[in-house]
Design a protein around this motif. Structure first.
Motif, PDB file in Angstrom:
ATOM      1  N   THR A  70       0.859  -1.180   0.000  1.00  0.00           N
ATOM      2  CA  THR A  70       0.000   0.000   0.000  1.00  0.00           C
ATOM      3  C   THR A  70       0.894   1.229   0.000  1.00  0.00           C
ATOM      4  O   THR A  70       1.780   1.356   0.853  1.00  0.00           O
ATOM      5  CB  THR A  70      -0.914   0.046   1.243  1.00  0.00           C
ATOM      6  OG1 THR A  70      -1.726  -1.133   1.253  1.00  0.00           O
ATOM      7  CG2 THR A  70      -1.806   1.276   1.230  1.00  0.00           C
ATOM      8  N   GLY A  71       0.676   2.104  -0.961  1.00  0.00           N
ATOM      9  CA  GLY A  71       1.374   3.385  -1.026  1.00  0.00           C
ATOM     10  C   GLY A  71       0.351   4.489  -0.913  1.00  0.00           C
ATOM     11  O   GLY A  71      -0.669   4.467  -1.610  1.00  0.00           O
TER      12      GLY A  71
ATOM     13  N   THR B 238      -3.242  -3.372  -8.044  1.00  0.00           N
ATOM     14  CA  THR B 238      -4.516  -4.102  -8.061  1.00  0.00           C
ATOM     15  C   THR B 238      -5.742  -3.205  -7.944  1.00  0.00           C
ATOM     16  O   THR B 238      -6.859  -3.674  -8.133  1.00  0.00           O
ATOM     17  CB  THR B 238      -4.551  -5.161  -6.937  1.00  0.00           C
ATOM     18  OG1 THR B 238      -4.343  -4.502  -5.677  1.00  0.00           O
ATOM     19  CG2 THR B 238      -3.496  -6.230  -7.155  1.00  0.00           C
ATOM     20  N   ASP B 239      -5.561  -1.924  -7.634  1.00  0.00           N
ATOM     21  CA  ASP B 239      -6.724  -1.046  -7.476  1.00  0.00           C
ATOM     22  C   ASP B 239      -7.027  -0.243  -8.738  1.00  0.00           C
ATOM     23  O   ASP B 239      -7.965   0.554  -8.744  1.00  0.00           O
ATOM     24  CB  ASP B 239      -6.538  -0.105  -6.284  1.00  0.00           C
ATOM     25  CG  ASP B 239      -5.426   0.900  -6.490  1.00  0.00           C
ATOM     26  OD1 ASP B 239      -4.320   0.478  -6.880  1.00  0.00           O
ATOM     27  OD2 ASP B 239      -5.649   2.102  -6.259  1.00  0.00           O
TER      28      ASP B 239
ATOM     29  N   GLY C  99      -5.126  10.073  -1.696  1.00  0.00           N
ATOM     30  CA  GLY C  99      -5.627   8.698  -1.624  1.00  0.00           C
ATOM     31  C   GLY C  99      -4.507   7.692  -1.468  1.00  0.00           C
ATOM     32  O   GLY C  99      -3.474   7.973  -0.867  1.00  0.00           O
ATOM     33  N   GLN C 100      -4.695   6.527  -2.059  1.00  0.00           N
ATOM     34  CA  GLN C 100      -3.689   5.476  -1.964  1.00  0.00           C
ATOM     35  C   GLN C 100      -3.825   4.527  -3.134  1.00  0.00           C
ATOM     36  O   GLN C 100      -4.836   4.530  -3.839  1.00  0.00           O
ATOM     37  CB  GLN C 100      -3.820   4.700  -0.656  1.00  0.00           C
ATOM     38  CG  GLN C 100      -5.064   3.833  -0.554  1.00  0.00           C
ATOM     39  CD  GLN C 100      -5.136   3.100   0.779  1.00  0.00           C
ATOM     40  OE1 GLN C 100      -4.757   3.635   1.810  1.00  0.00           O
ATOM     41  NE2 GLN C 100      -5.622   1.872   0.743  1.00  0.00           N
TER      42      GLN C 100
ATOM     43  N   ASP D 239       6.339   9.133   2.325  1.00  0.00           N
ATOM     44  CA  ASP D 239       7.654   8.502   2.275  1.00  0.00           C
ATOM     45  C   ASP D 239       7.573   7.014   2.606  1.00  0.00           C
ATOM     46  O   ASP D 239       8.321   6.212   2.057  1.00  0.00           O
ATOM     47  CB  ASP D 239       8.627   9.186   3.240  1.00  0.00           C
ATOM     48  CG  ASP D 239       9.032  10.586   2.772  1.00  0.00           C
ATOM     49  OD1 ASP D 239       8.774  10.932   1.596  1.00  0.00           O
ATOM     50  OD2 ASP D 239       9.608  11.324   3.591  1.00  0.00           O
ATOM     51  N   GLU D 240       6.670   6.643   3.504  1.00  0.00           N
ATOM     52  CA  GLU D 240       6.540   5.233   3.897  1.00  0.00           C
ATOM     53  C   GLU D 240       5.511   4.513   3.038  1.00  0.00           C
ATOM     54  O   GLU D 240       4.484   5.076   2.683  1.00  0.00           O
ATOM     55  CB  GLU D 240       6.098   5.115   5.358  1.00  0.00           C
ATOM     56  CG  GLU D 240       7.190   5.358   6.354  1.00  0.00           C
ATOM     57  CD  GLU D 240       6.765   4.992   7.763  1.00  0.00           C
ATOM     58  OE1 GLU D 240       7.661   4.699   8.561  1.00  0.00           O
ATOM     59  OE2 GLU D 240       5.561   4.997   8.084  1.00  0.00           O
ATOM     60  N   PHE D 241       5.832   3.273   2.712  1.00  0.00           N
ATOM     61  CA  PHE D 241       4.834   2.383   2.140  1.00  0.00           C
ATOM     62  C   PHE D 241       4.759   1.165   3.029  1.00  0.00           C
ATOM     63  O   PHE D 241       5.658   0.892   3.840  1.00  0.00           O
ATOM     64  CB  PHE D 241       5.139   2.020   0.671  1.00  0.00           C
ATOM     65  CG  PHE D 241       6.412   1.259   0.437  1.00  0.00           C
ATOM     66  CD1 PHE D 241       6.428  -0.122   0.477  1.00  0.00           C
ATOM     67  CD2 PHE D 241       7.597   1.934   0.159  1.00  0.00           C
ATOM     68  CE1 PHE D 241       7.597  -0.830   0.244  1.00  0.00           C
ATOM     69  CE2 PHE D 241       8.769   1.230  -0.076  1.00  0.00           C
ATOM     70  CZ  PHE D 241       8.781  -0.149  -0.045  1.00  0.00           C
ATOM     71  N   GLU D 242       3.661   0.433   2.919  1.00  0.00           N
ATOM     72  CA  GLU D 242       3.409  -0.693   3.808  1.00  0.00           C
ATOM     73  C   GLU D 242       3.419  -1.992   3.040  1.00  0.00           C
ATOM     74  O   GLU D 242       2.894  -2.057   1.919  1.00  0.00           O
ATOM     75  CB  GLU D 242       2.055  -0.491   4.479  1.00  0.00           C
ATOM     76  CG  GLU D 242       1.711  -1.540   5.508  1.00  0.00           C
ATOM     77  CD  GLU D 242       0.385  -1.233   6.172  1.00  0.00           C
ATOM     78  OE1 GLU D 242       0.376  -0.507   7.190  1.00  0.00           O
ATOM     79  OE2 GLU D 242      -0.641  -1.726   5.661  1.00  0.00           O
TER      80      GLU D 242
END
Length: 188
Positions: free
Chosen positions: A37-38, A78-79, A43-44, A178-181
């Motif tokens: 997830t970014g 995927t989104d 949004g994301q 800066d962070e992605f999960e």
């Protein structure tokens, strides 16, 4: 009676050796998965990325090590669909993000593990992205033949600065966190 003592000593030695032996569990990449997830101001985006190989090392039932290789060429949004998906997948693979033409894999190697009880461990590992290695710490849960974790990765530590408000001003709603999960589920 002498044979019984010999058998008993051999059995104790075998059990002691087995209890102290380390076992490597090869990860079944077909049954395992990584979701990313970014996030950005507006949004994301979500997607998947493939695990190329991996293994966890146990001493008895206690986690003692791990090493993983991720196939960066498998980045998949995927989104989105159609041209939007193609555009984002291509941009994430480009040099201003993960540069997959040059850096086809990323690696994670456990360097320190401390148990917290009930199959929960805190892991410090060396994460290598784009040829840059930095330490990362996260919790991982091991249950039966599965393990799961969520990692938060600061992409700017790996020279991925595109759209970062930490490096560029006046980005407004084009700012990307800066962070992605990464949500990782492993099976063996």
């Amino acid at each position: 009676m002498r044979n019984l003592k010999t058998i008993a000593v051999a059995l104790v030695a075998f059990v002691s050796f087995t209890a102290n032996a380390q076992t490597t569990k090869k990860i079944d990449v077909a049954k395992s998965g990584i979701e990313w997830t970014g996030k950005k101001v507006t949004g994301q985006h979500n997607g998947t990325i493939g695990l190329q190989s991996g293994a966890l090392v146990f001493k008895g039932k206690v986690l003692k090590g791990g090493t993983f290789t991720v196939d960066m060429t498998s980045i998949n949004t995927t989104d989105l669909s159609g041209k939007g998906k193609e555009s984002l997948d291509g941009h994430l693979k480009a040099d201003d993000f993960f540069g997959v033409d040059k850096f086809k894999t990323s690696t994670l190697v456990f360097t320190n593990i401390s148990g917290k009880g009930n199959g929960l461990y805190t892991v410090t590992a060396d994460l290598t992205i784009k040829g840059i290695t930095k330490p990362i710490t996260f919790d991982i849960t091991v249950k039966g033949n599965t393990a799961s974790t969520t990692l938060k990765v600061d992409r700017t530590k790996y020279d991925i600065k595109y759209g970062s408000g930490s490096f560029f001003s006046d980005l407004g709603d084009k700012t990307i966190n800066d962070e992605f999960e990464l949500k990782v589920n492993l099976a063996w």
